[in-house]
Design a protein around this motif. Structure first.
Motif, PDB file in Angstrom:
ATOM      1  N   ALA A 111       0.909  -1.087   0.277  1.00  0.00           N
ATOM      2  CA  ALA A 111      -0.009   0.195  -0.464  1.00  0.00           C
ATOM      3  C   ALA A 111       1.054   1.291  -0.063  1.00  0.00           C
ATOM      4  CB  ALA A 111      -1.058   0.151   1.334  1.00  0.00           C
ATOM      5  N   ALA A 112       2.094   1.666   0.637  1.00  0.00           N
ATOM      6  CA  ALA A 112       2.931   2.880   0.862  1.00  0.00           C
ATOM      7  C   ALA A 112       3.881   2.452  -0.217  1.00  0.00           C
ATOM      8  CB  ALA A 112       3.669   2.506   2.465  1.00  0.00           C
ATOM      9  N   ASP A 113       3.652   1.809  -1.287  1.00  0.00           N
ATOM     10  CA  ASP A 113       4.541   1.627  -2.322  1.00  0.00           C
ATOM     11  C   ASP A 113       3.940   2.150  -3.331  1.00  0.00           C
ATOM     12  OD1 ASP A 113       6.463   1.633  -4.576  1.00  0.00           O
ATOM     13  OD2 ASP A 113       6.797  -0.399  -4.536  1.00  0.00           O
ATOM     14  N   LEU A 167      -4.565  -8.194   0.464  1.00  0.00           N
ATOM     15  CA  LEU A 167      -5.806  -7.847   0.034  1.00  0.00           C
ATOM     16  C   LEU A 167      -5.684  -7.297   1.835  1.00  0.00           C
ATOM     17  CD1 LEU A 167      -8.645  -9.776  -1.755  1.00  0.00           C
ATOM     18  CD2 LEU A 167      -7.496  -7.592  -1.929  1.00  0.00           C
ATOM     19  N   SER A 168      -5.572  -7.914   2.097  1.00  0.00           N
ATOM     20  CA  SER A 168      -5.737  -7.682   3.944  1.00  0.00           C
ATOM     21  C   SER A 168      -4.331  -6.225   4.327  1.00  0.00           C
ATOM     22  CB  SER A 168      -6.056  -8.224   4.705  1.00  0.00           C
ATOM     23  OG  SER A 168      -4.961  -8.048   5.989  1.00  0.00           O
ATOM     24  N   ALA A 169      -3.473  -6.732   3.675  1.00  0.00           N
ATOM     25  CA  ALA A 169      -2.446  -5.907   3.922  1.00  0.00           C
ATOM     26  C   ALA A 169      -2.709  -4.515   3.046  1.00  0.00           C
ATOM     27  CB  ALA A 169      -0.940  -6.303   3.103  1.00  0.00           C
ATOM     28  N   GLY A 173      -5.707  -0.073   5.236  1.00  0.00           N
ATOM     29  CA  GLY A 173      -6.168   1.581   5.297  1.00  0.00           C
ATOM     30  C   GLY A 173      -7.196   1.574   5.297  1.00  0.00           C
ATOM     31  N   PHE A 174      -8.189   1.457   4.997  1.00  0.00           N
ATOM     32  CA  PHE A 174      -9.646   1.895   4.999  1.00  0.00           C
ATOM     33  C   PHE A 174      -9.709   2.097   6.265  1.00  0.00           C
ATOM     34  CE2 PHE A 174     -11.000  -1.323   1.203  1.00  0.00           C
ATOM     35  CZ  PHE A 174     -10.249  -1.058   0.412  1.00  0.00           C
ATOM     36  N   VAL A 179     -15.022   6.519   1.193  1.00  0.00           N
ATOM     37  CA  VAL A 179     -15.462   5.355  -0.162  1.00  0.00           C
ATOM     38  C   VAL A 179     -14.069   4.271  -0.351  1.00  0.00           C
ATOM     39  CG1 VAL A 179     -15.839   4.566  -2.051  1.00  0.00           C
ATOM     40  CG2 VAL A 179     -16.991   6.819  -0.599  1.00  0.00           C
ATOM     41  N   ASN A 180     -14.213   2.621  -0.019  1.00  0.00           N
ATOM     42  CA  ASN A 180     -13.177   2.090  -0.028  1.00  0.00           C
ATOM     43  C   ASN A 180     -13.362   1.149  -1.095  1.00  0.00           C
ATOM     44  OD1 ASN A 180     -12.323   3.497   2.339  1.00  0.00           O
ATOM     45  ND2 ASN A 180     -13.722   2.378   3.467  1.00  0.00           N
TER      46      ASN A 180
END
Length: 390
Positions: A111-113, A167-169, A173-174, A179-180
């Motif tokens: 997510a961070a990348d 998917l969990s990772a 950040g949701f 809106v996710n």
């Protein structure tokens, strides 16, 4: 906020030797117009932008032009690589496309990348988070040694678990005040094939259950299966299908894109299933040559797969294609196909050796292919070969 969900463009597709690029150019133009007319906040392209991992320059030009045109509508544009795409190329152009405001993800990222993207919806000011999971080859989930030592069920479970972990990772950040969304290119258990997918990358070992997706997602935008469909899950899970029928197995699939409405605290809903009409129709027709000739005017400019209800003969394909210039595939209907004899005697049953021409004639009689032109051509070719030997 509103977004447009599309996938499986397969730009560069060639059907039985015929380029589909002009059709795809028109279809993608329709998609841009849909984004403009509905004033969507984002366009999500869930993989397989290209037909090939080595697309032609014309195919690349069309995709880039379309992405830029979508961005000019004012929408956020987000695209992931599918199994037909080349992930490293997506990532190579990632920074350049980012300069134009377009997000592309080739290989799975943290997510961070860049595996998760945040933006603000221009129409409502709502914060939006999109978790992006491109196609994941099984070889990243199951090592070669495991393929030998594990059962298919164990290998499938390993793939399922890896997708769940990713998917969990990506969705960690949701937020409750955003809106996710999730976009992924994969096969969900219970999904129906559209008819043109690569079967080897749609088999059970590559499937994941719908409960692999987080229940707090407002919408799951999927690509890979070319048929428009929704799947039961704790959150809305949708395939939008391909904007044109890509193969005759898809001839009855409706071509469309989805316009989706989502807001904080509520599951998303499909606001519109917008038809895309630019692709030429694919149609399977059946009949004798005479029957097909009588109906030829009714087929318009459709691409045809023809099943001929006659025994095969020399020149039959040419006769059909002369009547139906858009016949891309000509087959004998199964009930008229000559039986295939698996076991044949290796020596003459009557003890008499036969010449090559006699053997050919017997074969043609057996397969109901008797045509004096074929035998005359065989004699000519046989004479040339034997004369060359001499």
């Amino acid at each position: 906020m509103k977004f447009l969900h599309t996938s499986d463009w397969h730009v560069g597709k060639v059907l039985k030797g015929h380029s589909r690029l002009d059709e795809q150019r028109a279809a993608l133009g329709e998609i841009v117009q849909v984004a403009r007319n509905h004033e969507v906040d984002a366009v999500i392209i869930a993989g397989d932008l290209y037909e090939s991992s080595a697309p032609t320059a014309d195919a690349q030009q069309l995709v880039v032009q379309t992405l830029l045109a979508l961005k000019r509508t004012g929408a956020e544009v987000l695209a992931i690589a599918g199994n037909h795409d080349h992930p490293p190329t997506f990532d190579a152009y990632r920074q350049l496309m980012a300069c134009a405001g377009i997000t592309m993800v080739g290989n799975a990222r943290t997510a961070a990348d860049g595996g998760s993207v945040d933006f603000t919806a221009r129409s409502t000011g709502e914060p939006v988070t999109v978790a992006m999971l491109p196609f994941l080859s099984q070889r990243y989930a199951v090592r070669a040694a495991d393929l030998v030592t594990k059962t298919p069920a164990e290998s499938s479970a390993a793939y399922d678990q890896l997708v769940r972990d990713l998917l969990s990772a990506l969705t960690a950040g949701f937020r409750d005040d955003a809106v996710n969304l999730v976009t992924a290119h994969l096969t969900v258990v219970g999904g129906k094939f559209g008819g043109g997918e690569r079967t080897v990358q749609s088999i059970f070992e590559y499937w994941v259950p719908a409960n692999a997706f987080p229940p707090d997602a407002h919408y799951i935008a999927l690509g890979h299966l070319h048929r428009r469909q929704s799947l039961p899950a704790p959150c809305p899970v949708h395939y939008c299908g391909s904007p044109i029928a890509l193969d005759f197995g898809e001839q009855d699939n409706p071509s469309m894109v989805l316009v989706v409405e989502a807001k904080v605290g509520m599951p998303a809903r499909i606001a519109a299933e917008v038809p895309i009409s630019s692709g030429r129709r694919l149609r399977t027709v059946c009949g004798t040559v005479d029957e097909l000739a009588q109906r030829a005017g009714a087929f318009g400019d459709d691409y045809l797969r023809v099943l001929v209800r006659e025994a095969t003969r020399a020149g039959l394909r040419e006769d059909v294609q002369k009547l139906l210039p858009n016949a891309l595939e000509v087959r004998i209907a199964p009930e008229f196909a000559a039986p295939v004899n698996i076991a044949r005697p290796s020596t003459p049953v009557d003890g008499v050796e036969r010449s090559p021409l006699e053997l050919l004639h017997e074969y043609c009689v057996d397969r109901k292919l008797v045509d004096e032109r074929v035998e005359a051509l065989f004699v000519r070719l046989h004479d040339q070969v034997t004369a060359g030997d001499g």
